[in-house]
Design a protein around this motif. Sequence first.
Motif, short mmCIF file in Angstrom:
data_model
loop_
_atom_site.label_atom_id
_atom_site.label_comp_id
_atom_site.label_asym_id
_atom_site.label_seq_id
_atom_site.Cartn_x
_atom_site.Cartn_y
_atom_site.Cartn_z
N THR A 6 -3.52 -13.08 7.82
CA THR A 6 -2.96 -12.00 6.94
C THR A 6 -2.11 -10.87 7.58
N ASP A 7 -1.18 -10.41 6.85
CA ASP A 7 -0.27 -9.28 7.03
C ASP A 7 -0.38 -8.51 8.35
N ILE A 8 -1.18 -7.50 8.33
CA ILE A 8 -1.43 -6.64 9.47
C ILE A 8 -1.85 -7.40 10.72
N PRO B 207 6.56 -4.47 7.31
CA PRO B 207 7.37 -4.15 6.13
C PRO B 207 6.91 -2.82 5.53
N ARG B 208 7.81 -2.11 4.86
CA ARG B 208 7.43 -0.85 4.22
C ARG B 208 7.41 -1.07 2.71
N ALA B 209 6.65 -0.19 2.03
CA ALA B 209 6.48 -0.34 0.59
C ALA B 209 7.79 -0.17 -0.16
N GLY C 207 1.87 -12.74 -2.41
CA GLY C 207 0.80 -13.06 -3.36
C GLY C 207 -0.57 -12.65 -2.86
N ALA C 208 -0.70 -12.30 -1.57
CA ALA C 208 -1.96 -11.75 -1.06
C ALA C 208 -2.29 -10.46 -1.79
N HIS C 209 -1.27 -9.80 -2.33
CA HIS C 209 -1.49 -8.59 -3.12
C HIS C 209 -2.12 -8.90 -4.48
N THR C 210 -2.62 -10.08 -4.67
CA THR C 210 -3.43 -10.42 -5.83
C THR C 210 -4.82 -9.80 -5.69
N ILE C 211 -5.17 -9.38 -4.48
CA ILE C 211 -6.40 -8.62 -4.27
C ILE C 211 -6.06 -7.35 -3.51
N GLY C 212 -6.92 -6.37 -3.58
CA GLY C 212 -6.78 -5.20 -2.75
C GLY C 212 -6.12 -4.02 -3.43
N PHE C 213 -6.01 -2.95 -2.69
CA PHE C 213 -5.61 -1.66 -3.25
C PHE C 213 -4.62 -0.97 -2.33
N ALA C 214 -3.83 -0.08 -2.91
CA ALA C 214 -2.90 0.72 -2.09
C ALA C 214 -3.07 2.20 -2.40
N HIS C 215 -2.88 3.02 -1.38
CA HIS C 215 -2.95 4.48 -1.56
C HIS C 215 -1.68 4.97 -2.27
N CYS C 216 -1.86 6.08 -3.02
CA CYS C 216 -0.76 6.63 -3.82
C CYS C 216 0.53 6.83 -3.01
N GLU C 217 0.40 7.28 -1.77
CA GLU C 217 1.59 7.60 -0.97
C GLU C 217 2.60 6.45 -0.93
N HIS C 218 2.11 5.21 -1.11
CA HIS C 218 3.01 4.06 -0.98
C HIS C 218 3.83 3.79 -2.24
N PHE C 219 3.45 4.39 -3.36
CA PHE C 219 4.23 4.11 -4.58
C PHE C 219 4.49 5.34 -5.43
N PRO D 41 -5.21 -0.58 -7.77
CA PRO D 41 -5.22 -2.02 -7.48
C PRO D 41 -3.80 -2.60 -7.51
N PHE D 42 -3.53 -3.51 -6.58
CA PHE D 42 -2.24 -4.20 -6.60
C PHE D 42 -2.11 -5.04 -7.87
N ASP D 43 -3.20 -5.73 -8.20
CA ASP D 43 -3.19 -6.62 -9.37
C ASP D 43 -4.10 -5.99 -10.42
C1 HEM Z 1 6.03 -8.26 1.82
C2 HEM Z 1 5.85 -7.13 2.43
C3 HEM Z 1 4.58 -6.35 2.39
C4 HEM Z 1 4.50 -5.01 2.20
C5 HEM Z 1 5.66 -4.04 2.02
C6 HEM Z 1 3.10 -4.67 2.20
C7 HEM Z 1 2.63 -3.39 2.06
C8 HEM Z 1 1.31 -3.05 1.87
C9 HEM Z 1 0.81 -1.73 1.64
C10 HEM Z 1 1.68 -0.46 1.62
C11 HEM Z 1 -0.52 -1.81 1.45
C12 HEM Z 1 -1.49 -0.66 1.12
C13 HEM Z 1 -2.08 -0.02 2.34
C14 HEM Z 1 -2.95 1.12 1.95
O1 HEM Z 1 -2.54 1.98 1.17
O2 HEM Z 1 -4.09 1.18 2.44
C15 HEM Z 1 -0.89 -3.21 1.58
C16 HEM Z 1 -2.17 -3.69 1.42
C17 HEM Z 1 -2.50 -5.02 1.55
N1 HEM Z 1 -1.68 -6.03 1.99
FE1 HEM Z 1 0.33 -5.94 2.16
N2 HEM Z 1 2.36 -5.79 2.40
C18 HEM Z 1 3.20 -6.85 2.52
C19 HEM Z 1 2.86 -8.16 2.77
C20 HEM Z 1 1.55 -8.61 2.86
C21 HEM Z 1 1.17 -9.92 3.32
C22 HEM Z 1 2.15 -10.95 3.85
C23 HEM Z 1 -0.18 -10.00 3.23
C24 HEM Z 1 -1.10 -11.13 3.59
C25 HEM Z 1 -0.73 -12.38 3.68
C26 HEM Z 1 -0.65 -8.73 2.70
C27 HEM Z 1 -1.96 -8.44 2.43
C28 HEM Z 1 -2.41 -7.20 2.01
C29 HEM Z 1 -3.76 -6.94 1.56
C30 HEM Z 1 -4.90 -7.94 1.41
C31 HEM Z 1 -3.82 -5.56 1.25
C32 HEM Z 1 -5.01 -4.79 0.65
C33 HEM Z 1 -5.82 -4.10 1.67
C34 HEM Z 1 -6.98 -3.33 1.00
O3 HEM Z 1 -7.26 -3.46 -0.19
O4 HEM Z 1 -7.60 -2.55 1.74
N3 HEM Z 1 0.43 -7.91 2.51
N4 HEM Z 1 0.24 -3.94 1.85
#
Ligand code: HEM
Length: 300
Positions: free
Chosen positions: A33-35, A136-138, A164-176, A217-219
Motif C-alpha cells: 500500500t501507498d505510504i 502524491p498530494r490530495a 481504489g484503496a480509498h474504498t476504506i479509510g479516512f482523511a483529515h479535513c486539511e486534505h480537502f 470517510p473516503f467512501d
Molecule cells: C493516487 C494518489 C493518492 C493520493 C493523492 C492519496 C492521498 C491520501 C491522503 C491525503 C490520505 C489521508 C491521510 C490523512 O488525512 O490521514 C490518504 C489515506 C489513505 N490512502 Fe491514499 N492517496 C493516494 C493513493 C493511495 C494508494 C495507491 C493507496 C494504496 C494502494 C492508498 C491507500 C490509502 C489508505 C488505506 C488511506 C486511509 C488511511 C487511514 O484511514 O488511516 N492511497 N491517502
Amino acid sequence: MKMRRILEKAYHTLLACTGISSNQLKTDRDRQTDILCGVVGCDASVLIASKPGNTSGLAEKDAHDNKNLPVEAFDSIKKAKALVENKCPGVVSCADILAIAARDFVHLAGGPYYQVGKGRWDGRISMASRVSFNLPRANSSVDELLKLFGSKGLNLEDLVALSGAHTIGFAHCEHFVSRLYDYRGTKKPDPYIEPRFLKALQMSCPPFGGNVDVVAPFDVTTPFSFDHAYYGNLQAKMGLLATDQALFLDPRTRPIVVELGKDKQRFFQAFSAAMEKMGSIGVKRGRKHGEIRKDCSVHS
Ligand code: HEM
Ligand SMILES: [Ca+2]
C-alpha cells in the motif's frame, strides 16, 4: 480492533518461512500500500525511527506528510516481526512483513487475497527530506499523478485501481477543506461535489479553526468494506479528495472508473495486479544495498 487477527494471519503466513530457504524466497516477486512504497520503494525505510539529536536529519516516518501514520500500524509490524524472529531469526525482512500485513489488511476488510512474493531486503537509508516529492498530494492533477506513477513504472490503469484503496479509510479535513469553500481561488465550493455530500462535509470541516483531528470517510457508503463502491461514488460526485474526483473527470481515466465500478471482481483483479507491481518498486536485494533488520525501527 482487527489488529490481532491481522497479526495472527501475518504470523501464520510467515511461519511458512521455516520450511523455505531464503534462496527460494528471493526468487519470488511482490506487492503492497501507498505510504509503504512511495519513497524509495518497498524497503521498510518508513519504519525507521529518527535518532534523537541526529544531525543528518529526520527519518521518513517523521516527515510532515507521514505525521498521521497510525502508531498501531508500527506496533503491529513490530509484534509480527518479534514472532517471526523467534521462529526463524534473521530471515524475513521488515519489508516483506509490511507487504504481507498490507495484503492481510486488505483481505480482512473484504478485499482480494493475492500471493505476496517475498525476498525483499530492508533499505539502509531513511530520510524525511525524500518524502514530499515522492508522495502524491490530495490536490495533484491527473497529469501529475500519471507522471509520478509513471516514474515508478505504474500506468493509467494501475493509478485508477490503486486509488481504489480509498474504498476504506479516512482523511483529515486539511486534505480537502479547500474544495468545500474556495475551489481554486473562486471563493466557491468545488462544483463537482454532490450538494448533500458537500453540506455534510462542511458540517465536519469548518473553513477555519476546526478541530485538526476530524476525519471524513473516503467512501461514504461502505467506509470499512473493501469493495468497488468507491468508483460508484466518483460517478455520483462523491469523491473526497480532488485527486479521487479527478479520476472520473479526466477523459483518460473515466472509462476505467466506470469499468471498475461495474464489477467487483474486475476491480479486485486490477487491484491485485497493481499491488504486485507496486510491491516490487525499488526492492533491494542482497547485502550491498540492503539489510535484514532485527528491529524494524533500527538499521542493523
Ligand atoms: C493516487 C494518489 C493518492 C493520493 C493523492 C492519496 C492521498 C491520501 C491522503 C491525503 C490520505 C489521508 C491521510 C490523512 O488525512 O490521514 C490518504 C489515506 C489513505 N490512502 Fe491514499 N492517496 C493516494 C493513493 C493511495 C494508494 C495507491 C493507496 C494504496 C494502494 C492508498 C491507500 C490509502 C489508505 C488505506 C488511506 C486511509 C488511511 C487511514 O484511514 O488511516 N492511497 N491517502
Ligand atoms: Ca468501501
